[in-house]
Design an enzyme around this catalytic site. Structure first.
Site, PDB file in Angstrom:
ATOM      1  N   TYR A 150      -0.027   1.234   4.355  1.00  0.00           N
ATOM      2  CA  TYR A 150       0.449   1.170   2.972  1.00  0.00           C
ATOM      3  C   TYR A 150       1.564   0.129   2.851  1.00  0.00           C
ATOM      4  CZ  TYR A 150       2.973   2.613  -1.268  1.00  0.00           C
ATOM      5  OH  TYR A 150       3.611   2.631  -2.487  1.00  0.00           O
ATOM      6  N   THR A 188      -3.248  -1.274 -14.914  1.00  0.00           N
ATOM      7  CA  THR A 188      -4.238  -0.669 -14.022  1.00  0.00           C
ATOM      8  C   THR A 188      -3.694   0.635 -13.438  1.00  0.00           C
ATOM      9  OG1 THR A 188      -3.532  -1.779 -11.975  1.00  0.00           O
ATOM     10  CG2 THR A 188      -5.036  -2.988 -13.435  1.00  0.00           C
TER      11      THR A 188
END
Length: 264
Positions: free
Chosen positions: A154, A13
């Site tokens: 993050y 991905t």
């Protein structure tokens, strides 16, 4: 060494650039059937063209889908119903002060960086168990352990990936399926190079000077003292995807240039 990957189907991905693209190239060189993914058909087609230039005999195709949404994952799995290897690489990052991160941004980062891999793994893992062979790899980050104060949202998603991968690995007991995480350090990916280039311009530095500044102040514990090349991360990913890594399961494997000082 023959990694035993010829004919295996590998989904990578976020593979139109950076670590994802380098991993796709590495897997293609080992004879896997590689599926490139990106959000737009233009990016996917461009990546396929570049990969074939590097690996002329590559068996590669692409599926454009936004895997940060449930609908995008459904589109992808409809197009690729079976896979032997899943590299959950897609992710986003953005430096932002904690006080300025909205609820919507927290949720968006979680859905893109964590739920994308969860949704794909939930689809492919049962099929891997049924055939008694498979590899799922989460591309996490040293930021999972060394949470960056400039982008805590993050770091949160990268830590979550470690937990998900370890928990999933526990469900593969006694099978030929493994689930692991890879923790890259600061890498010369497309997004990082753009970010560093912008910082250099703002400060009046060259890119080389900005790199030195970054490792002197932002990541001073790095032993490598340079940005890691995507191919250097991909080397670990290809190994973890291979038959040779059969005894490695539930691990968080570092490729971070010695930045993390803890032994375990």
């Amino acid at each position: 060494m023959d990694f035993g990957l010829k004919g295996k189907v590998a989904v990578v991905t976020g593979s139109t650039a950076g670590i994802g693209f380098a991993s796709a190239v590495g897997l293609a060189k080992e004879g896997t059937q590689v599926v490139i993914n990106g959000r737009t058909a233009q990016r996917v087609e461009g990546a396929i063209t570049r990969l074939k230039e590097l690996v002329p005999d590559a068996d590669v195709r692409g599926v454009a889908a936004d895997l940060g949404t449930a609908e995008g994952v459904k589109t992808f799995t409809d197009a690729v119903p079976d896979a032997d290897i899943l590299v959950n690489n897609m992710g986003i990052f953005e430096p932002k002060a904690f006080e300025e991160i909205s609820d919507e941004e927290w949720l968006h980062f979680f859905e893109v960086n964590v739920l994308s891999g969860i949704r794909l793994s939930r689809y492919y893992l049962p099929r891997m168990k049924q055939q008694d062979w498979g590899r799922i790899i989460f591309v996490s980050s040293e930021s999972a352990v060394n949470i960056p104060t400039e982008m805590i949202h993050y770091g949160m998603t990268k830590t979550a990936q470690l937990s998900v991968a370890r928990g999933m690995a526990e469900t593969t007991t006694g099978t030929g399926v493994t689930v692991n995480s890879v923790l890259p350090g600061p890498t010369a990916s497309e997004g990082v190079e753009t970010f560093v280039g912008q910082l250099a311009k703002e400060k009046g530095f060259s890119k080389e000077e900005m790199e030195q500044e970054f490792f002197a102040h932002a990541r001073p514990s790095s032993i490598l003292k340079r940005f890691i090349e995507p191919e250097e991360i991909a080397n670990m990913i290809v190994y973890v995807a291979s038959q040779a890594s059969a005894a490695t399961n539930g691990a968080a494997l570092r490729v971070e240039g010695g930045l993390l000082r803890s032994i375990l």
